[in-house]
Design a protein around this motif. Structure first.
Motif, mmCIF file in Angstrom:
data_model
loop_
_atom_site.group_PDB
_atom_site.id
_atom_site.type_symbol
_atom_site.label_atom_id
_atom_site.label_comp_id
_atom_site.label_asym_id
_atom_site.label_seq_id
_atom_site.Cartn_x
_atom_site.Cartn_y
_atom_site.Cartn_z
ATOM 1 N N PRO A 12 0.828 -1.221 0.000
ATOM 2 C CA PRO A 12 0.000 0.000 0.000
ATOM 3 C C PRO A 12 0.859 1.267 0.000
ATOM 4 O O PRO A 12 0.534 2.246 -0.669
ATOM 5 C CB PRO A 12 -0.803 -0.114 1.298
ATOM 6 C CG PRO A 12 -0.723 -1.541 1.693
ATOM 7 C CD PRO A 12 0.568 -2.071 1.163
ATOM 8 N N VAL B 92 3.808 -2.077 -8.668
ATOM 9 C CA VAL B 92 3.421 -3.313 -8.002
ATOM 10 C C VAL B 92 2.984 -4.350 -9.033
ATOM 11 O O VAL B 92 3.399 -5.514 -9.011
ATOM 12 C CB VAL B 92 2.295 -3.032 -6.982
ATOM 13 C CG1 VAL B 92 1.746 -4.352 -6.434
ATOM 14 C CG2 VAL B 92 2.820 -2.154 -5.856
ATOM 15 N N MET B 93 2.174 -3.872 -9.987
ATOM 16 C CA MET B 93 1.696 -4.799 -11.004
ATOM 17 C C MET B 93 2.857 -5.390 -11.804
ATOM 18 O O MET B 93 2.920 -6.592 -12.044
ATOM 19 C CB MET B 93 0.738 -4.064 -11.934
ATOM 20 C CG MET B 93 0.144 -4.948 -13.006
ATOM 21 S SD MET B 93 -1.007 -4.047 -14.050
ATOM 22 C CE MET B 93 0.052 -3.617 -15.399
ATOM 23 N N PHE C 144 3.373 5.642 -5.819
ATOM 24 C CA PHE C 144 3.742 5.408 -7.216
ATOM 25 C C PHE C 144 2.560 5.097 -8.110
ATOM 26 O O PHE C 144 2.697 4.984 -9.311
ATOM 27 C CB PHE C 144 4.705 4.211 -7.309
ATOM 28 C CG PHE C 144 6.110 4.515 -6.894
ATOM 29 C CD1 PHE C 144 7.054 4.876 -7.839
ATOM 30 C CD2 PHE C 144 6.496 4.442 -5.574
ATOM 31 C CE1 PHE C 144 8.352 5.142 -7.467
ATOM 32 C CE2 PHE C 144 7.791 4.711 -5.187
ATOM 33 C CZ PHE C 144 8.720 5.067 -6.135
ATOM 34 N N GLY C 145 1.396 4.854 -7.513
ATOM 35 C CA GLY C 145 0.311 4.331 -8.324
ATOM 36 C C GLY C 145 0.488 2.842 -8.463
ATOM 37 O O GLY C 145 1.461 2.263 -7.954
ATOM 38 N N PRO C 146 -0.418 2.169 -9.135
ATOM 39 C CA PRO C 146 -0.425 0.705 -9.129
ATOM 40 C C PRO C 146 0.609 0.050 -10.051
ATOM 41 O O PRO C 146 0.896 -1.136 -9.889
ATOM 42 C CB PRO C 146 -1.833 0.363 -9.600
ATOM 43 C CG PRO C 146 -2.258 1.546 -10.375
ATOM 44 C CD PRO C 146 -1.576 2.729 -9.819
ATOM 45 N N LEU D 193 3.726 1.716 -1.254
ATOM 46 C CA LEU D 193 4.294 1.877 -2.591
ATOM 47 C C LEU D 193 3.225 2.369 -3.563
ATOM 48 O O LEU D 193 3.438 3.305 -4.339
ATOM 49 C CB LEU D 193 4.846 0.524 -3.045
ATOM 50 C CG LEU D 193 6.004 0.545 -4.023
ATOM 51 C CD1 LEU D 193 7.142 1.354 -3.443
ATOM 52 C CD2 LEU D 193 6.457 -0.875 -4.306
ATOM 53 N N THR D 194 2.060 1.745 -3.492
ATOM 54 C CA THR D 194 0.996 2.096 -4.424
ATOM 55 C C THR D 194 0.550 3.539 -4.209
ATOM 56 O O THR D 194 0.272 4.254 -5.167
ATOM 57 C CB THR D 194 -0.200 1.148 -4.249
ATOM 58 O OG1 THR D 194 0.267 -0.176 -4.418
ATOM 59 C CG2 THR D 194 -1.275 1.451 -5.256
#
Lengths: 553, 1078
Positions: free
Chosen positions: A236, A247-248, A242-244, A238-239
């Motif tokens: 969370p 992570v994706m 940075f936005g998703p 990081l997201t």
């Protein structure tokens, strides 16, 4: 070739990521062509000197691709051409051709289908210039080429032979293969054993995650210079920052999230073929076979509402040699009779020049280029006025047949050109060539058609003239040994040479260096002529010559 | 045509290249050709403008040809008619009509309708010459009839077209004229003076249509016949229509208006009706004198004042001085610093009425030298204002005199080398590649086509036929007017309506209008203008005064800065002049220690000597030798002693050179003035050489040495480009002194003021701050809780607990931060006290994430205990929804939405010290930490690279290596390819000279390197030291090592050279080249 041998068992969780190796069984090859634009450009430059490709971006000429040699002297993509020239004054440059580079990549992708049917483009990086790469899903294919190592060696050898630099990696996920190909940066292919993706990725810089420049900038500013440093944060946290995407990308690269590879080469839609149990050796027999083949193709085309613009006929001989025959059509057509006739014409012309050896055993007919057609309208409400076939398509078919017999360069049509020089006011171009119409504005103020003769001589013919100086009309003249007495004259219409044509050496003709004074003349027999004095008296020449250029009806 | 004129033809439908991209000849060329052909007169009428007529008028006046001024009016529907006014009143109406058309349209356009023309025809007397279109449409016939019904003098042009049937064409026109009741006028409707110009005409047509020659088609003319033809040819062509020739005589007879009739009247609003202008000026003068000298006006000054006032009275210039006085007064009321400059400005009268602050007794300039009764030219005063507030003054003038009486002069923007090559290359269809290559060797503002060897260097053949034609066309196009633009500040103010004098048009800027004539045109007609100019240094000085008043409690203004402070001169003599007005350039910094200025007049000389005039005239070194006592002061003759005594016998100022022409070469004063003008305007024609020959021969005949005479002429040539008279130098020298005084006594305030006035001057804030810190100023970093919107002063206590005035950098230093955001931070802090966290700041100020990131990047949160990276981490946590659009996939997985959940400021790797410095440069363009070179020093020392400080102390001729950031690259045009580099390291700056052969050898390094190592030989002259480069190495990659991080794009964090690579080869008007004596 380096195998990354397993170093230690997969690490325990870092941050939120649990690194459970997943047995996908997929094997992905990533190929990266760092110099694709320049290496696919062709041979139009001196390879011993720096060469760059440039593109106009936001009103500045910018370098978009450099050869390794140019890179070595300090040139790089994104720099302005002016800066590049300041560094290397005698730099060789050429405008970049994006479509051509893309087309060549497409061809390469097709060619790579020899290894696996699943060949796809990889996602472009932050600029098209470093976006040239391909992905191959070789799951279950490698053994056909004696294993991954041999297969990659084969691929690399073939690219090397074509002078194209390639960095290759094979891994279990698209993300890992992509990252390793670009950031392991070695000449030899990287072969990552199964389930090592996570460990391998953690050592790479964040850029290996296929992130946007904005993401990478943020990583850099936060001092996160490895994937591992990014991975240690809670997801969370990081997201949120940075936005998703990061992570994706990590999930995909580590093999926790699926990612599809979409093949880039679609099957041709309009294809029919015929296998012959025994090879046929007679061309006329071949032509007969074409009739049902064309009919089959026409049914496919019509069902899709398409007409063929280009037809390819591929003949495979019993000894496996392949011959291809291509036809371009003036207008999209789905008429089987027309197609058959065109091939028949062509085959007839080829009769002597074609060697079908021991016989043809396979015919393949493809409409490789099509365009939508609407079914011809047969009646317009007015009874008895329908044309079958409509005039336009009849003309198109005639053109196709003429081209079939004479060749595409020999069937031409006239195009008006905006030039005062009478012989340049019309040009003839191959009928299928897309004529770039000169700007409409260029025709503003064109001389009235009434001032031009209906019949113009191919080349002006010298005549003997008695006329008044400096610019008077002739009194009498002798043309083709006949003396004509002038009874009426209009003119002079003064036409100066197109000085710039001479400057560029285009179309320069010796008799066109001087100003012409055209006269419309009527002789005592009522004939009307168009003739001119070549050269202005005293200003250009002392002895102007006269020429006959046309006859009015 | 009657016998008396001997069948001499007159062309009445000429246009010039002021009909932009239609005409292909200068107005002067048209006039000269007409004179050569023996024409009786020429009428020139450009398309919807009067911009070219003054030039034609001047040329015709010089050569003694009758000139008829007019305009070719072209309406929206394409009706084209030439209007020649009969008298002054008609001219005024024409000018007003064009003004109306201009004002309706956007910049550079003129919207006219047929009704405008008919209205004009009804009210005033004109000769109308209708230009028939190729097809005579019914609407055209109607227009002709309408116009013919409105005026007595309506004619239709009879122009041979050389079309299919001219006889029929002539017949049609004659029939039309007959039907409408108009006359005929024979004309060639010329677009150029000479058929050789036809290619250029084709080129400009293509430029107008944005097409290549190949694409242009019928938009080009079929032939080259539209030129001025001999009278005999006219007789032959118009034989059948003698009326068409006779009517020319009629027009010439009735159109008697000449531009010489445009008598200029000074505005009279600046003063009340009870006193005459002269009496009022005298009143102001004596009042001012009393105020300047409370202890009584010195006798000498009083005498001067009487003398000047008498001369002003004699020439009736009082209204002019009063107008200037009024503008200056307005500025003073609004607390806008200003200073007058220019010939008349250094008079005692101007000093007393407050136009300038330079005491004339310190200069001893003769008033007559600038306002001569004999030449009756308007006096010349330019006024400099603070650059940020000049607009207020301009709007005041508009408001006071009204837009119909005040206007800005035009500047004629001409094709220069680059623009000409670019346009012609496009038209010729050269590939973008070749074109950009050609451009790369065409320096910006030059007016010469690229030299041959540069083209050869590109691997192109200058003789290749296409390229040769391109260069030939470009060379012809250079100097052609491209469009009119507004002059930077030249104002014309008239007493009657300005629009009856000259048409006024809209400028691109809102609320601005400008007239169609430029300053030369105004000069030709004797129309006065006042230059309202902007000067950054005045802004900086005002800011310094404000800061000093606020923090040092001392009220200063221009006039009460203590004069002749020897410690200030000491500083200048050491060459410590970074930031000081005018003398901060490298050439000036080299000159200061050699010239050793000790008083005000030395500064006047210092300002004037580093200019092309004295340099091209080789006057610099003789002057220095004489000043240093190495050479005896002697005068070439008795008569020149008067002229040259103040400058030790060496001519340095423009007016000295002019006076030499008078005193030594026997020129009349007006001839010497013509000489000066010839330099400025007719550079390409042969006039100069004629003058040059006369000057040199005249001087030699009077017994001067030929060498001296030739040097004088070269100097005059140099002045032609950047004339610099003594009076300008004196006004500038005053600001030199004031700024040097501020720098010396209040370095912190001066530095803050300079930083806040950016962009200006030669140096970036980093160098200005570095200089202030060398002077002992302590600078404080940008801080979210301490900084103001701009750089400011703050009182801190030093180690001993004493109060000390420090400089605090402001938010304006942060790259990309909007000034409104800076002000918002300060306002929020004043409301609710210091911020305690990033989130607090975000909430109270309401800043966006982008702005907060910039603050974090600038290390502004350091006082909260957050490093750059930690602050950034905190900022990024604030508003997740503003970042890159979330993918639906992840929305489902649930991104936490609680805004301020604390993830314990993450453990982020600390920045390397070197990296901190680079980050400082990236976001502040300066660093208060160590210089980047300090981090590399250990390695450099191992490589035997010296500090730049060592260079200052090195013996001449010694070989040594230095390294530094490149902060300045220059290749002055007159320095023959020599490149000057300025390097900076942690110990200061150093000067490098790169000779052309080394430049070619190390070209890539010289142009591309940001960090450079240079091996060379020390060269010393006096206390000026430079290193003559022998080997240059690009060590920019060492900066990358500082970052200890891979994959960082090289262009993000490195300090950029102050004047980038594009600067190489360009010459800025401020920095005049200095040529080494080597």
């Amino acid at each position: 070739m380096t195998d990354l041998t397993p170093q230690e068992p997969p690490k325990t969780p870092i941050g939120d990521f649990t690194f459970k190796p997943q047995a996908t069984g997929r094997r992905i090859v990533s190929l990266w062509f760092p110099y694709w634009l320049v290496q696919s450009y062709g041979a139009g430059f001196d390879a011993t000197r720096p060469f760059v490709l440039v593109d106009k971006q936001k009103n500045t000429q910018r370098v978009v691709a450099v050869t390794p040699l140019a890179e070595a002297v300090g040139l790089h993509a994104h720099m302005s051409l002016a800066d590049a020239r300041a560094l290397v004054p005698d730099l060789q440059t050429a405008p970049v051709l994006w479509p051509a580079a893309q087309e060549k990549l497409e061809k390469t992708a097709k060619w790579l289908q020899r290894y696996t049917p699943w060949v796809g483009y990889d996602a472009p990086g932050d600029s098209p210039a470093d976006g040239f790469g391909l992905l191959l899903d070789i799951s279950g294919c490698a053994h056909l080429f004696a294993g991954e190592r041999a297969m990659l060696a084969d691929i690399q050898a073939r690219f090397q032979a074509r002078g194209i630099t390639v960095h290759a990696a094979v891994a279990g996920t698209i993300g890992a293969a992509w990252g390793l190909a670009r950031f392991r940066r070695q000449r030899e292919a990287v072969i990552l054993p199964p389930q090592q993706e996570t460990d391998a990725m953690l050592e790479l810089p964040p850029a290996a995650l296929r992130l946007t420049p904005q993401h990478l900038d943020l990583c850099r500013r936060l001092g996160l210079d490895k994937v591992s440093e990014l991975a240690k944060f809670a997801r969370p946290a990081l997201t949120r920052r940075f936005g998703p995407l990061p992570v994706m990308r990590m999930e995909q690269a580590f093999g926790h999230a699926g990612e599809a590879l979409s093949p880039c080469v679609p099957e041709p839609e309009f294809l029919v073929q015929k296998l012959l149990p025994q090879g046929i050796t007679q061309l006329p027999a071949l032509a007969d076979l074409l009739t049902p083949l064309c009919a089959q193709l026409a049914i496919k085309l019509e069902a899709a509402g398409q007409g063929a613009q280009r037809l390819d006929l591929v003949l495979t001989r019993t000894d496996n040699a392949v011959m291809a025959l291509s036809l371009r059509l003036a207008h999209p057509s789905a008429a089987p009779s027309h197609m058959t006739r065109l091939f028949a014409d062509r085959l007839e012309r080829l009769r002597s020049g074609v060697d079908i050896g021991l016989g043809v055993e396979k015919l393949l007919l493809v409409a490789s280029q099509t365009a939508p057609i609407s079914p011809p309208q047969t009646a317009m409400g007015l009874q008895g006025r329908s044309h079958t076939p409509p005039a336009a398509s009849a003309l198109a078919q005639l053109i196709d047949r003429l081209i079939g017999r004479l060749g595409p360069q020999r069937v031409v049509r006239p195009v008006a050109q905006p030039s005062y020089i009478p012989e340049r006011a019309v040009d003839f171009i191959p009928i299928l060539a897309a004529a770039e119409p000169p700007s409409k504005l260029a025709f503003d103020g064109s001389p009235s058609i009434h001032t031009r003769p209906l019949f113009m001589l191919c080349a002006p013919e010298p005549i003997e003239v008695i006329a008044e100086v400096p610019e008077g009309a002739p009194f009498r003249f002798r043309w083709r040994r006949v003396l004509h007495e002038v009874v009426a004259a209009q003119g002079p219409e003064r036409i100066s040479p197109e000085w710039w044509q001479e400057v560029f050496g285009t179309k320069s003709r010796s008799h066109n260096r001087q100003t012409r004074d055209y006269f419309r003349i009527e002789d005592n027999n009522g004939y009307r002529f168009w003739l001119y004095r070549d050269g202005l008296y005293e200003r250009e020449t002392q002895q102007p010559k006269w020429f006959m250029h046309g006859v009015f009806a | 045509m009657d016998e008396a004129t001997g069948n001499r033809f007159s062309e009445l439908a000429a246009i010039s290249n002021f009909s932009f991209l239609r005409g292909a000849a200068h107005p002067q060329e048209m006039v000269l050709e007409a004179a050569t052909l023996g024409y009786q007169a020429i009428g020139l009428a450009d398309r919807n403008t009067l911009a070219g007529v003054v030039r034609a008028h001047a040329a015709a006046r010089d050569i003694g040809l009758r000139f008829v001024p007019g305009a070719r009016l072209v309406t929206q529907c394409g009706f084209e008619v030439i209007a020649y006014p009969h008298d002054r009143a008609a001219y005024g109406a024409l000018s007003q009509c064009l003004t109306r058309g201009n004002r309706r349209a956007g910049k550079g356009q003129c919207l006219l309708y047929i009704d405008d023309i008919l209205k004009l025809a009804k009210v005033e007397k004109f000769c109308w010459l209708i230009v028939p279109p190729p097809e005579l449409a019914a609407s055209f016939r109607d227009s002709v009839a309408l116009l013919a019904a409105s005026s007595h003098h309506v004619y239709t042009l009879l122009v041979p077209l050389y079309g299919a049937d001219d006889t029929a064409w002539f017949g049609q026109i004659a029939a039309l004229a007959d039907w409408a009741g108009a006359g005929l006028i024979a004309s060639f409707d010329p677009l150029y003076h000479n058929p050789m110009r036809r290619p250029l005409q084709d080129v400009v047509v293509c430029i107008r249509h944005h097409c290549t020659l190949q694409e242009a088609g019928y938009r080009l003319a079929a032939h080259a016949e539209r030129y001025l033809k001999p009278s005999t040819e006219a007789q032959r062509l118009f034989e059948a229509y003698p009326n068409a020739l006779r009517n020319i005589e009629t027009v010439l007879k009735v159109c008697t208006f000449s531009l010489d009739e445009l008598a200029y009247q000074y505005p009279e609003d600046a003063f009340d009706a009870s006193l005459s202008p002269q009496a009022l000026l005298e009143k102001y003068t004596w009042e001012g004198a009393a105020a300047r000298f409370p202890d009584g006006v010195p006798a000498k000054l009083e005498k001067t004042l009487h003398h000047e006032l008498a001369l002003i009275d004699q020439l009736s210039y009082a209204p002019y001085f009063l107008t200037v006085h009024d503008i200056v007064n307005f500025a003073r009321r609004k607390h806008i610093l200003c200073q007058g400059r220019g010939s008349a400005a250094n008079s005692a009268v101007c000093y007393c009425v407050g136009i300038t602050a330079v005491d004339p007794s310190r200069l001893d300039l003769l008033f007559e030298r600038f306002i001569s009764a004999e030449r009756n030219e308007p006096p010349d005063i330019d006024i400099d204002f603070e650059h940020e507030r000049r607009e207020e003054v301009i709007q005041y003038i508009y408001q006071k005199y009204g837009r119909d009486r005040a206007g800005i002069a035009a500047t004629v923007i001409t094709y220069r080398s680059r623009s000409a090559v670019r346009e012609v290359a496009k038209v010729m269809g050269l590939s973008a590649d070749v074109a950009s290559a050609l451009l790369s060797v065409s320096w910006g503002s030059g007016n010469q086509p690229p030299p041959r060897d540069h083209i050869t260097m590109l691997g192109l053949d200058p003789d290749a036929i296409g390229l040769a034609a391109t260069l030939d066309m470009a060379a012809q196009l250079i100097g052609f007017p491209r469009h009119l633009s507004q002059h930077v500040g030249g104002f014309v103010v008239t007493n009657q309506r300005l629009d009856t004098l000259v048409p006024i048009g809209n400028a691109a800027m809102q609320e601005r209008t400008f007239i169609e004539w430029d300053k030369d045109d105004l000069d030709t007609l004797g129309i006065l203008k006042i230059d309202i100019l902007a000067l950054g240094m005045l802004s900086a000085i005002r800011r310094s005064f404000d800061l000093i008043a606020a923090h040092h409690q001392r009220n200063l203004e221009l006039a009460n800065v203590p004069p002749e402070d020897s410690s200030v001169y000491d500083m200048l003599c050491r060459g410590e002049s970074i930031g000081v007005f005018q003398v901060e350039s490298r050439a000036q910094m080299n000159m200061l220690p050699r010239l050793k200025p000790r008083d005000f007049y030395d500064l006047v000389i210092e300002v004037a000597i580093v200019r092309p005039g004295p340099i091209q005239g080789d006057m610099v070194h003789p002057y220095l030798r004489r000043r240093n006592g190495e050479e005896a002061v002697e005068f070439p003759s008795q008569e020149l002693e008067d002229v040259l005594s103040k400058t030790l016998g060496v001519p340095l100022f423009q007016e000295q050179a002019m006076r030499i022409a008078v005193a030594a070469a026997g020129f009349t004063p007006s001839e010497s003035d013509q000489l000066r003008r010839a330099m400025a305007t007719f550079r390409k024609t042969g006039v100069i050489h004629e003058f040059g020959l006369r000057l040199v021969n005249g001087m030699v005949a009077r017994g001067y040495e030929k060498d001296f005479a030739e040097r004088c002429f070269r100097q005059i040539e140099g002045f032609g480009e950047y004339g610099f008279p003594e009076s300008h130098a004196a006004s500038f020298a005053f600001l030199v002194y004031v700024s040097a005084w501020l720098k010396h006594h209040y370095p912190a305030a001066f530095c803050a003021a300079l930083i806040n006035s950016q962009p200006m001057g030669f140096y970036a804030p980093a160098q200005l701050l570095g200089e202030a810190r060398r002077q002992g100023v302590v600078a404080q970093p940008v801080c979210i809780n301490a900084s103001d919107a701009e750089a400011d002063l703050e009182i801190n206590s030093d180690a001993q607990g004493l109060a000390r005035v420090d400089l605090r950098l402001g938010f304006n230093q942060i790259t990309g931060l909007a000034s409104a955001d800076g002000e918002a931070i300060v306002a929020a802090r004043q409301m609710g006290g210091a911020f305690d966290s990033v989130a607090d700041c975000a909430r109270r100020v309401g800043l966006g994430v982008g702005t907060l990131e910039r603050l974090a990047r600038a290390d502004a949160f350091a006082s909260l205990g957050l490093s750059r990276r930690q602050a950034l981490w905190a900022v990024r946590a604030l508003a997740p929804e503003q970042k890159s659009a979330a993918l639906p996939l992840f929305d489902k997985q649930g991104v936490p939405t609680t805004p301020f959940e604390d993830e314990a400021s993450a453990d982020l790797p600390a920045l390397a010290p070197g990296m901190e410095v680079l980050e400082d440069y990236a976001s502040l363009r300066l660093s208060l930490r160590n210089h980047p070179l300090a981090f590399l020093r250990a390695g450099l020392q191992r490589a035997h690279v010296h500090q730049l400080l060592d260079l200052q102390n090195a013996a001449s001729g010694r070989r040594m290596s230095v390294a530094g950031l490149v902060i300045c690259r220059q290749r002055p045009g007159s320095a023959k390819g020599v490149v000057f580099l300025t390097l900076e390291d942690e110990t200061g700056t150093g000067n490098i000279v790169v000779w052309p052969d080394r430049f070619e050898q190390f070209r890539a390094t010289v142009i591309g390197a940001r960090l450079m190592r240079i091996e060379g030989r020390v060269q010393r002259s006096g206390i000026v030291v430079h290193l003559v480069a022998e080997r240059l190495t690009d060590i920019s990659d060492q900066l990358m090592q500082l970052m200890q991080q891979k994959g960082v794009p090289s262009n993000t964090a490195l300090p950029k050279p102050l004047r980038g690579k594009s600067q190489v080869g360009r010459r800025t008007p401020r920095e005049m080249p200095w040529r080494g004596e080597e």
